[in-house]
Motif scaffolding. Sequence first.
Motif, mmCIF file in Angstrom:
data_model
loop_
_atom_site.group_PDB
_atom_site.id
_atom_site.type_symbol
_atom_site.label_atom_id
_atom_site.label_comp_id
_atom_site.label_asym_id
_atom_site.label_seq_id
_atom_site.Cartn_x
_atom_site.Cartn_y
_atom_site.Cartn_z
ATOM 1 N N UNK A 151 0.656 -1.189 0.024
ATOM 2 C CA UNK A 151 0.094 -0.124 -0.109
ATOM 3 C C UNK A 151 1.064 1.316 -0.009
ATOM 4 N N UNK A 152 0.465 2.417 -0.711
ATOM 5 C CA UNK A 152 1.075 3.595 -0.788
ATOM 6 C C UNK A 152 0.962 4.493 0.650
ATOM 7 N N UNK A 153 1.368 3.945 1.770
ATOM 8 C CA UNK A 153 1.454 4.541 2.975
ATOM 9 C C UNK A 153 2.906 4.338 3.622
ATOM 10 N N UNK A 154 3.243 5.390 4.559
ATOM 11 C CA UNK A 154 4.569 5.173 5.238
ATOM 12 C C UNK A 154 5.628 6.061 4.590
ATOM 13 N N UNK A 155 6.596 6.017 5.156
ATOM 14 C CA UNK A 155 7.661 6.869 4.741
ATOM 15 C C UNK A 155 8.581 5.843 3.771
ATOM 16 N N UNK A 156 8.623 6.399 2.418
ATOM 17 C CA UNK A 156 9.221 5.673 1.430
ATOM 18 C C UNK A 156 10.574 5.962 1.135
ATOM 19 N N UNK A 157 10.874 7.276 1.551
ATOM 20 C CA UNK A 157 12.344 7.818 1.305
ATOM 21 C C UNK A 157 12.751 8.743 2.226
ATOM 22 N N UNK A 158 13.946 8.870 2.761
ATOM 23 C CA UNK A 158 14.470 9.758 3.698
ATOM 24 C C UNK A 158 16.133 9.707 3.399
#
Length: 370
Positions: free
Chosen positions: A239-246
């Motif tokens: 699913x398109x949720x959460x921190x995908x890049x940092x």
Amino acid sequence: MNFSEVFKLSGLLCKFSPDGKYLLRITVWSLCTKSVSYIKYPKACQQGVSFTRDGRYMALAERRDCQDHVSVFVCSDWQLLRHFDTETQDLAGIEWAPNGCVLAVWDTCLEYKVLLYSLDGRLLSAYCAYEWSLGIKSVAWSPSSQFLAIGSYDGKVRILNHVTWKMITEFGHPATINNPKIVVYKEAEKTPRLAPGRLAFPPPRAAAGVASPAETKYEIASVPVSLQTLKPVADRANPKIGIGALAFSPDSYFLATRSDSVPNAVWIWDIQKLRLFVVLEQLSPVRSFQWDPQQPRLAICTGGGKVYLWSPAGCVSVQVPGEGDFQVLSLCWHLNGDSLALLSKDHFCLCFLETEDRVGTAFGRPGDHT
């Protein structure tokens, strides 16, 4: 079996052949002596190999007898230095601290667990923020090795310190920005300027089929600002949720993050003051971003024909020079920070940034607000 097709899958470290008779292993080729070394039992995970910054050691995630392990090799002769098992159910990634003293190991997204090991394989600490929910999605060390940022599926970034390995703060990513101290840059299309007394006419028929890219600029929005959000599809995987890049800036002063549920925004945090500093909202979803290795300057791409640069002095939108429609899907800085490699689906473009002693710059001078 076509091995070249297998190795095109850069995300996989090993793979069974289609007939199940062969198991691929890591092959280390020396470009100097032409020697070849083989390493068995690599685990197929997204981030299963990590080198120390000085290039002396390599850590490799392994899977043996239904148990996760980590092997540390000396890169000069590829001799095994340490081998230890990890307290993970299904290891998802490993990453050395920039100083090469600590190895971060994290578990599958179904289990929130970060383990910190010393170079000799001792478990220094373990961290778990919550249970019974999707866990870790992204991990990044600060260049100073003082902080470990953990992006989670709950939409928060948690910062651990290197002294006690405890959380010192967490950053949420709300869809509405209300704080007037936070600067919000919104990308907007430029309105063409017409001379007095002139009217805008449609393009000639010959040029009507050629769509010229629209010029864009950044505008400072007034709070409160509502960011574009994406509602995840609950019945689909990933699913398109959460921190995908940092990613941390090279001086460890700033942290850039992207929440997959707010795909058009890049959040920039002030690590010294532990607060949100700037939000950049693009017209299209952010595909990739990377910090200049030499200074706090962030390059962003959204899959279009532009590159966006941010620094504490301001931000700028720049059209990629060249013919045709070059869609920038990812980018990478040169180590000295004077050039960018831009990658599209089938091509790449190398762009050089002119220095301040020249007339103009390829991507604008620091402080430009366009």
